[in-house]
Each structure stands twice: as structure tokens, then as C-alpha cells.
Write an enzyme that holds these catalytic residues in place. Structure first.
Site, PDB file in Angstrom:
ATOM      1  N   SER A  68       0.825  -1.210   0.000  1.00 20.67           N
ATOM      2  CA  SER A  68       0.000   0.000   0.000  1.00 20.67           C
ATOM      3  C   SER A  68       0.864   1.267   0.000  1.00 20.67           C
ATOM      4  O   SER A  68       0.356   2.356  -0.259  1.00 20.67           O
ATOM      5  CB  SER A  68      -0.947  -0.003   1.204  1.00 20.67           C
ATOM      6  OG  SER A  68      -0.212  -0.007   2.407  1.00 20.67           O
ATOM      7  N   HIS A  69       2.143   1.144   0.303  1.00 17.03           N
ATOM      8  CA  HIS A  69       3.066   2.283   0.189  1.00 17.03           C
ATOM      9  C   HIS A  69       4.072   2.082  -0.951  1.00 17.03           C
ATOM     10  O   HIS A  69       5.067   2.803  -1.027  1.00 17.03           O
ATOM     11  CB  HIS A  69       3.826   2.521   1.496  1.00 17.03           C
ATOM     12  CG  HIS A  69       3.037   3.296   2.495  1.00 17.03           C
ATOM     13  ND1 HIS A  69       2.900   4.670   2.421  1.00 17.03           N
ATOM     14  CD2 HIS A  69       2.318   2.895   3.563  1.00 17.03           C
ATOM     15  CE1 HIS A  69       2.143   5.074   3.430  1.00 17.03           C
ATOM     16  NE2 HIS A  69       1.773   4.033   4.138  1.00 17.03           N
ATOM     17  N   LEU A 100       6.032   5.248   7.335  1.00 19.52           N
ATOM     18  CA  LEU A 100       6.830   5.713   8.478  1.00 19.52           C
ATOM     19  C   LEU A 100       7.927   4.734   8.877  1.00 19.52           C
ATOM     20  O   LEU A 100       8.898   5.129   9.520  1.00 19.52           O
ATOM     21  CB  LEU A 100       5.938   5.992   9.682  1.00 19.52           C
ATOM     22  CG  LEU A 100       5.106   7.274   9.653  1.00 19.52           C
ATOM     23  CD1 LEU A 100       4.526   7.525  11.042  1.00 19.52           C
ATOM     24  CD2 LEU A 100       5.922   8.465   9.201  1.00 19.52           C
ATOM     25  N   GLU A 136      -5.092  -0.272   3.282  1.00 20.26           N
ATOM     26  CA  GLU A 136      -5.691  -1.601   3.398  1.00 20.26           C
ATOM     27  C   GLU A 136      -7.107  -1.615   2.829  1.00 20.26           C
ATOM     28  O   GLU A 136      -7.520  -2.571   2.176  1.00 20.26           O
ATOM     29  CB  GLU A 136      -5.738  -2.026   4.871  1.00 20.26           C
ATOM     30  CG  GLU A 136      -4.373  -2.319   5.476  1.00 20.26           C
ATOM     31  CD  GLU A 136      -4.477  -2.649   6.965  1.00 20.26           C
ATOM     32  OE1 GLU A 136      -4.511  -3.832   7.312  1.00 20.26           O
ATOM     33  OE2 GLU A 136      -4.517  -1.706   7.792  1.00 20.26           O
ATOM     34  N   HIS A 162     -12.218   3.757  22.781  1.00 19.61           N
ATOM     35  CA  HIS A 162     -11.761   5.002  23.420  1.00 19.61           C
ATOM     36  C   HIS A 162     -10.238   5.067  23.554  1.00 19.61           C
ATOM     37  O   HIS A 162      -9.659   6.145  23.553  1.00 19.61           O
ATOM     38  CB  HIS A 162     -12.436   5.191  24.778  1.00 19.61           C
ATOM     39  CG  HIS A 162     -11.915   4.267  25.842  1.00 19.61           C
ATOM     40  ND1 HIS A 162     -12.267   2.925  25.893  1.00 19.61           N
ATOM     41  CD2 HIS A 162     -11.062   4.462  26.874  1.00 19.61           C
ATOM     42  CE1 HIS A 162     -11.655   2.362  26.917  1.00 19.61           C
ATOM     43  NE2 HIS A 162     -10.918   3.272  27.533  1.00 19.61           N
TER      44      HIS A 162
END
Lengths: 339, 339
Positions: free
Chosen positions: A47-48, A124, A188, A229
Site C-alpha cells: 500500500s506504500h 513511516l 488496506e 476510546h
């Protein structure tokens, strides 16, 4: 026509460099960005990889990203480096600030490099691995564009805001990870939509705010944070550090700005990134030996693995055998060689 | 006898201080640790409140933790502070290193304080909030004891290894969070077991390695990381930073050591903790104004909230009305006043 084309890593690098230069990138920037594309393909994070090349080209064509940008490095404080990416691609900015950041981390014990005005979201892992290879622990965080709803809400506000981590090892490549703080990376879902796969529950809401497992509906809707959360809180932390501290755009600001250009390439506009670097030598001399004891304990249990190991296995195989690229994507990129 | 006893925050503080001193803590350490217990009760995080007092007392009685320890602060590097907690409770060590760490963060832009030989796992929110109030961004991570299986495995190796984050706000208390990087905190499962509640799926395996929703079976078994492989990677990062970098024990080392003392109190032995501090002023002057724009965007969506807001609401109510303590626990603590 076969579905895939087998390419060597050298072919991927040369093709990407040529296409980038033909479409307005400087030679030196193109070599660096093509290196990232090649590394991503080698490591199995497609995907990169080549998948991003058309978007990088269109972002230069529509004027949103400056392929010839020369990053500006500022010595901001004894332990801080600030890099203005100048609306260019981020990898040349990481390279520009790297040696000063490494020097500061070694002399101060800890240092940070902040990047602002990034034109793209980089893989990254590439950003942190080079610091791991220099013997430093590195944590990188980056903003992207508004794709993820805050927990409890249903409208895009945060990015997929990845965190990457690299830790040096004695006699081995760095261990580490790189993942979105949303339940899934954008790439993805894009790959699932392209290939017609369903996505797991909990990844996204559709445009009406209802849960969906349809990848195309998810791309038109909004993604969800990792782990309710807790992931929501981590995403807010990434926004505050990667954009707030560096002067880069929060995702909602990047989105507003990208819309002015049509944003068909899907990249962020003037995003921010922070890379925190720590020198293990500063704290505890036996660090490298001690962490191997931890890794041994992990591997002593069946079914476990060290984060990053699959990446290195992929890389070894790709170096030997090359990588399969979808034929449609390959033809699309070939057609861009004439700019 | 009623089920609960209503206590004011002053009563909680005085009772805790008295019980700690009666059982071997120095007066100055007792005042600090009792302050943490009181803050946790005020904020509604009861698993770090009075519930911990019997364990703290037993850990002094069995000799595992030294209540009279005097932390040793070392100026380790221009941006590093190292604190040896000397097998005492960690809050006095945070207080001992605080002013030097703040000074370094302000002058260098980023700094870190590493603690080693912590006798207890503190409520990390307390550790970071004081730096947020000083205008710094703070990230804290701590090891605990072996309670969590690595992803794919079924034997305890990692801790619940919490991460806490605090960010200053203009004219308001810091925003932030504090949570376990396991699916649940140990205290949450302990409270469920005490009160006879079931726990959600995905929190734990029983002693045979099977998934369980029975809190008591979970306490005898092993906990699971947050969010599968992503949480697993984050836990490993916490172990490497909080223990590897500081010289504190990895969780498996802490566990081995605690077993020598019976470890009936459930606390860690000689655990490590790292606190990373960043000065927003060093990067971007408008930081405080910009982050309010982000918080406004979050609150503009129904059903959302800023991390930490519930904590402050609890605190305001507790300051006014006091806190309900289970009567059995209150009687147990009262009985410890005579040491």
C-alpha cells in the site's frame, strides 16, 4: 495479459525514479522517494509501494505537491530539529534533517525532529528504520487527512495517523512496527476495494454513519479508531504531537486545504510529523544484551513473533526473487514515463 | 452495616497517611503516596485509590518495598534525568526528579526522566498531570509484572504496561489519558472479581489458555494485549522504553523477583518507568490556541468527549460531596492504623 508482472527491486527503483523525474520531481528527490517505494515493495507493504506512484504523480500535476522542493532545516533548540518540507515529499526532508537529529540525540540523550508542510504521508517505517540502524530508538507519528471519526461521532476529523517504532539490536536489523492508529490503514481499505474483498466489522461506517463491511462504502464513509476510546485517545495524542507541536496541519486543516486542489491523489496537505530519538547508551550500557533476553522469552512461546520479523523475511525473498506487481498498475505507471 | 462509607477527600488523605506511617513509611513519602490515593479516588479511578492501600501496607510488611526509601536523582545527560527509586514507592521519586526534568525540557526542548527500582505501579495520570500543569507535554510508560501473554502465546510475559499522556491547555487543566496497553487494567479485573461481575471477551485466558469471561478465572490465567498485534507491539515498546532504557526490570524479571517475597500484594518489583517531556513553546508559539480549535471540532460532533473530561467532572463532584468507599475495605484500612 497475465494478472501480474514480476519486477526486480532494481527495476522498481529505476522505473519509479524515471516516472517521478518525468513528472516534475528533482533527480535527488526522485531517488529518495523511489527508494521508499522500493523498500515498501520489498517489505510487503504494497500500500506504500508502486500503488502510490500514480497518486504522487497526480499530486505534482495538479500543483498540490512540489516535487522540486528543497527542505529547510532549523536548529530549533539543543534537542530539537525543525524541518520545513516546503510542500514537498517528506522523505527528502527526513534525509535533510537526519544527521543533525542523530548528533543531538547522541549528545543530549533524547532529541526530536519535527517536520511540517509535508505533501505526502510517507511509509513511516522507512523514517524510523534508518535511525534504528544508527543505534537509536525512534518513534515517529504523522498526521494524514480527515478520514477517521472521533469515538462516539460519525464524521471524519482525525487521520489514520500512524505510529512507527524502531529499536536497534546487536548484530541484527532493528525491530519495530508501523501501523495506523485507526482500526485499519487507508491503504488496506483501498486495496480491498480494488480487489473486491470485504473488510472486517469495526473498521468503518458508511456515508450514512452505519457500520459497513463493504470496502467501497467505507471509502465513501468514515473510518473508526483502533480499540474504541483507547485508540481515540492515541489518535488525539498523534494529532497534538505530529501537527500541534511541529506547526504541521491537523488533519482537518489538511483536508480543507487539499480540497482546493481536488485532492484526487488522496494525500495529505502540509501535514506534520514528529520523530523522537533516544540513545540507549545514555541510560544503561547493557541495553542491547538485556533486550535480547526479552526477545528470547517472547520467542520461547509457540505462535509468537517479534514485530518486524515478517518484514525482513519478505525483504530477503524480494531481494532474491523480485516482487509481483498487478499488470494494470504496471501499465499505468509505464504510461507515465513520458510525463 | 451499610455497604459503603462516605469519606471526604481530606479524610481519605489523612487516613492513608496515618496508615502508611504506622506501617513503616516515612512521613514525607506517606504524604506524597496518600496524595496519589486521594487523587485517584477523587478522579473516579478507584482501582488506584483506597483499594491499593492494603497492598501497599503488605508490601512494606513483607519487606518487598522500602517505605522509607530516599530516591537518588542523577543528571545523566543534558536532556536526561535518571532516578533510582531505591525499591521504594515511585511517587516520591517523581517528585524528587521533577524540577530538574522540567528545567531540562524547557532548556533543551525535549527531555526524559527514567525511573528504576520502582516498588509499586503508580497511577500514571498523577505522574503526567503535574508536568501538564507546568506547561509541558508528558508521556509516561511503566512496566508492572508479568500478567499478559504475547500475541499468539498463552503464558504471562508482559505487564499491563500503562501509557499516560498529558497536554497543557490555556486556562484549563491538562487534557490526557492513562490506560493499560493490555485489553484491560489489572485493577478492572480485580474490581470485577471482588464485585462478582463478568468481564468482556478478549480480556483474558484462563489457566488452561482458553478464553474466559470469569474475572476470577482471568486472575488465575493470563491477560491479553489491546487490539491484537497492534497492542502487542505497543506493549513491547513500553517494555523496551520503560525498563530497557531505564535499567528497571522487565516484567518477567520483576515477577521472578516478587515471587521471592510471596508477592501477595500484587505490585511490581523494581519496575521501570520513563517520562518524556516536550516543551510546546520550543516548536510553535500558537500551539495552545491551535489545539483548542481541534478540541472544538471534536466537541462539535454529538457523542464525543475530550479525554480526561470525565476525570475532572468526577473530581469536582468528589471535592464537593466526597467519595463512597466499600465498608469492608474501609474497616480493613482502619484496622491497619495500629500497624
Amino acid at each position: 495479459m497475465p494478472d501480474t508482472v514480476r519486477l526486480s527491486l532494481a527495476e522498481i527503483r529505476d522505473l519509479s525514479t524515471e516516472v517521478f523525474v518525468a513528472n516534475g520531481m528533482s533527480q535527488s528527490n526522485a531517488e529518495i522517494v523511489a527508494g521508499v517505494v522500493t523498500s515498501a515493495e520489498a517489505d510487503g507493504t504494497h500500500s506504500h509501494g508502486l500503488f502510490r506512484v500514480p497518486g504522487y504523480v497526480s499530486s505534482m500535476q495538479n500543483g498540490r505537491v512540489d516535487g522540486k522542493a528543497v527542505p529547510e532545516v532549523t536548529d530549533a533548540a539543543p534537542a530539537l530539529v525543525a524541518v520545513d518540507t516546503k510542500n514537498g515529499f517528506s522523505p527528502p526532508a527526513v534525509v535533510a534533517g537526519r544527521s543533525l537529529a542523530i548528533e543531538k540525540a547522541r549528545s543530549q540523550g533524547i532529541a526530536a525532529m519535527g517536520l511540517r508542510n509535508n505533501g505526502n504521508l510517507n511509509a513511516l517505517w522507512w523514517d524510523v528504520e534508518q535511525f534504528g540502524e544508527a543505534g537509536l530508538i525512534a518513534i515517529a507519528m504523522s498526521t494524514t487527512r480527515s478520514l477517521v471519526a472521533p469515538w462516539g461521532g460519525d464524521k471524519a476529523l482525525f487521520g489514520t495517523d500512524p505510529i512507527a517504532f524502531a529499536c536497534p539490536r546487536a548484530g541484527k536489523p532493528p525491530m519495530g512496527f508501523d501501523f495506523a492508529t485507526s482500526a485499519a490503514a487507508r491503504g488496506e481499505i483501498m486495496v480491498a476495494a480494488r480487489e473486491g474483498h470485504a473488510i472486517p466489522e469495526g473498521w468503518a461506517l458508511d456515508r450514512d454513519g452505519n457500520p459497513t463491511t463493504d470496502a467501497k462504502a467505507a471509502l465513501e464513509g468514515v473510518q473508526l479508531p483502533l480499540g474504541a476510546h483507547k485508540g481515540n485517545a492515541i489518535i488525539i495524542m498523534v494529532e497534538l504531537l505530529a501537527a500541534g507541536l511541529t506547526g504541521g496541519n491537523f488533519c482537518f486543516e489538511a483536508d480543507d486545504q487539499a480540497l482546493e486542489f481536488g485532492a484526487i491523489d488522496g494525500g495529505p496537505s502540509n501535514a506534520g510529523e514528529i520523530i523522537i530519538l533516544m540513545d540507549p547508551g545514555g541510560y544503561h550500557g547493557s541495553f542491547l544484551a538485556r533486550i535480547e533476553a526479552l526477545f528470547d522469552r517472547i520467542m520461547a512461546q509457540d505462535g509468537t513473533r517479534i514485530p518486524g520479523d515478517r518484514r525482513y523475511a519478505n525483504r530477503a525473498r524480494a531481494t532474491e526473487e523480485g516482487v509481483d506487481c498487478p499488470a494494470i498498475l504496471y501499465q499505468q505507471i509505464l504510461a507515465m514515463k513520458t510525463g
